[in-house]
Design a protein around this motif. Sequence first.
Motif, PDB file in Angstrom:
ATOM      1  N   ALA A 161      31.352 -88.262-146.868  1.00  0.00           N
ATOM      2  CA  ALA A 161      32.123 -87.133-147.405  1.00  0.00           C
ATOM      3  C   ALA A 161      32.825 -87.508-148.703  1.00  0.00           C
ATOM      4  CB  ALA A 161      33.135 -86.671-146.362  1.00  0.00           C
ATOM      5  N   VAL A 162      33.397 -88.702-148.770  1.00  0.00           N
ATOM      6  CA  VAL A 162      34.084 -89.138-149.984  1.00  0.00           C
ATOM      7  C   VAL A 162      33.069 -89.489-151.067  1.00  0.00           C
ATOM      8  CG1 VAL A 162      35.622 -90.883-150.975  1.00  0.00           C
ATOM      9  CG2 VAL A 162      36.109 -89.940-148.713  1.00  0.00           C
ATOM     10  N   GLY A 163      32.072 -90.272-150.705  1.00  0.00           N
ATOM     11  CA  GLY A 163      31.099 -90.730-151.686  1.00  0.00           C
ATOM     12  C   GLY A 163      30.328 -89.610-152.349  1.00  0.00           C
ATOM     13  N   LYS A 188      19.463 -92.114-146.362  1.00  0.00           N
ATOM     14  CA  LYS A 188      20.738 -91.851-147.033  1.00  0.00           C
ATOM     15  C   LYS A 188      20.610 -92.061-148.539  1.00  0.00           C
ATOM     16  CE  LYS A 188      23.813 -92.794-143.115  1.00  0.00           C
ATOM     17  NZ  LYS A 188      24.925 -93.624-142.600  1.00  0.00           N
ATOM     18  N   CYS A 189      19.894 -93.098-148.943  1.00  0.00           N
ATOM     19  CA  CYS A 189      19.712 -93.348-150.371  1.00  0.00           C
ATOM     20  C   CYS A 189      18.894 -92.247-151.035  1.00  0.00           C
ATOM     21  CB  CYS A 189      19.066 -94.711-150.591  1.00  0.00           C
ATOM     22  SG  CYS A 189      20.182 -96.104-150.285  1.00  0.00           S
ATOM     23  N   ARG A 236      26.504 -82.808-147.018  1.00  0.00           N
ATOM     24  CA  ARG A 236      25.815 -82.774-145.729  1.00  0.00           C
ATOM     25  C   ARG A 236      26.817 -83.070-144.624  1.00  0.00           C
ATOM     26  NH1 ARG A 236      19.951 -85.448-144.426  1.00  0.00           N
ATOM     27  NH2 ARG A 236      19.467 -84.212-146.277  1.00  0.00           N
ATOM     28  N   GLU A 237      26.549 -82.543-143.434  1.00  0.00           N
ATOM     29  CA  GLU A 237      27.448 -82.723-142.304  1.00  0.00           C
ATOM     30  C   GLU A 237      26.686 -83.217-141.074  1.00  0.00           C
ATOM     31  OE1 GLU A 237      30.604 -79.107-143.336  1.00  0.00           O
ATOM     32  OE2 GLU A 237      28.883 -78.713-142.023  1.00  0.00           O
ATOM     33  N   GLY A 256      26.641 -87.999-143.903  1.00  0.00           N
ATOM     34  CA  GLY A 256      27.594 -87.086-144.508  1.00  0.00           C
ATOM     35  C   GLY A 256      28.868 -87.014-143.684  1.00  0.00           C
ATOM     36  N   LYS A 257      29.582 -85.918-143.822  1.00  0.00           N
ATOM     37  CA  LYS A 257      30.861 -85.731-143.141  1.00  0.00           C
ATOM     38  C   LYS A 257      30.662 -85.592-141.630  1.00  0.00           C
ATOM     39  CE  LYS A 257      35.076 -84.855-142.259  1.00  0.00           C
ATOM     40  NZ  LYS A 257      36.075 -85.936-142.327  1.00  0.00           N
ATOM     41  N   GLN A 258      31.419 -86.363-140.834  1.00  0.00           N
ATOM     42  CA  GLN A 258      31.319 -86.278-139.381  1.00  0.00           C
ATOM     43  C   GLN A 258      32.327 -85.263-138.834  1.00  0.00           C
ATOM     44  OE1 GLN A 258      29.104 -88.002-136.970  1.00  0.00           O
ATOM     45  NE2 GLN A 258      29.928 -86.165-135.989  1.00  0.00           N
ATOM     46  N   LEU A 259      31.809 -84.260-138.168  1.00  0.00           N
ATOM     47  CA  LEU A 259      32.627 -83.197-137.586  1.00  0.00           C
ATOM     48  C   LEU A 259      32.350 -83.075-136.085  1.00  0.00           C
ATOM     49  CD1 LEU A 259      31.927 -80.441-140.266  1.00  0.00           C
ATOM     50  CD2 LEU A 259      34.026 -81.789-140.083  1.00  0.00           C
ATOM     51  N   VAL A 260      33.275 -82.430-135.406  1.00  0.00           N
ATOM     52  CA  VAL A 260      33.052 -82.002-134.028  1.00  0.00           C
ATOM     53  C   VAL A 260      33.249 -80.498-133.979  1.00  0.00           C
ATOM     54  CG1 VAL A 260      33.796 -82.181-131.628  1.00  0.00           C
ATOM     55  CG2 VAL A 260      33.884 -84.201-133.106  1.00  0.00           C
TER      56      VAL A 260
END
Length: 338
Positions: free
Chosen positions: A160-162, A185-186, A307-308, A331-335
């Motif tokens: 998320a930051v990157g 990821k790359c 991406r999430e 990407g960002k980790q959500l629940v």
Amino acid sequence: MTLNHQIVLDNRPQGEATVANFKQVATPVPALQDGQVLVKHHFMSLDPYMRGRMNESKSYAVPQPLGEVMIGGTVGEVVDSCHPKFKAGDPVVGMGGWQEYSVVDANVLGALRKVDTTHVPLSHYLGAVGMPGVTAWYGLVKIIAPKAGETVTVSAASGAVGSAYGALAKARGCRVVGIAGGKDKCDYVVNELGFDACIDYKEHKDYISLSKALREACPNGIDGHFENVGGMVLDAVMLRTNAFARIAVCGMIAGYDGAPLPMANPALILVNRMKIEGFIVSEHMEVWPEALQELGTLVGTGKLRPRESVAQGLAAAPEAFLGLLKGKNFGKQLVKLI
């Protein structure tokens, strides 16, 4: 009576964190008092800083208290309100923690903020247009302060930051090189986020090997670096830094289990007259409006396509969190809670 399912920190990790450190409980949702707002959470955020809070050792923030709901960002909707500025149905972002509902004192400045979901999905307010995005903005703009044409790098580039950092740096005319774990990821970092190059650190056994790959990707050296990982990655970057390089230190996820992270070549700080600055984005609330406006524009115009990774249900949070610490998220980790 509505029950609020919650996850609390039951005991502190001894080394690596495990699922056994957490416990799920349920408590009744209390009646609202004047000035309070009841929020039903749609998504909650999982972030690396939470691992540091689980320890009892001294850090930049107080430890997560045992027996209390795990700290964390949340987005959702107001379901009941005793505050004139909020009404049922309002989409909001706050720090509701690992639970399905939160009762928020809306008189506390910054405790709850209404958001516009017309062009930005609600979940993105926990990532690209939220704390992670502002973190990237502050490190890049206020610490690294790059000039057009300079080369900047970032570890955990697909997170998320990157991802936000890359979009912000490209908008400023920089050559942007990421470091991430795995070919997928790359590929995402280069093909979807628009980085100029990305290095898979998993292909390198030590910092010397990784540094050689950085030399090929950064033929003019590194002028600015944003650090999320530490350890081997930071050692490799430092070998490629130019004179007067700037390094913004946001995280040291490689050391969150408590083991020290020695630096291989600290003399380079002097040799290259390097600026290294650690920061906590919550201490710089004055920049949030400016940062969020730029980040929202980047997402709304498609220049930042975050991406999430989404885990389903509150009970999935501990496993998803432990996976995040091992880089299993994309990407960002959500629940998702609804």
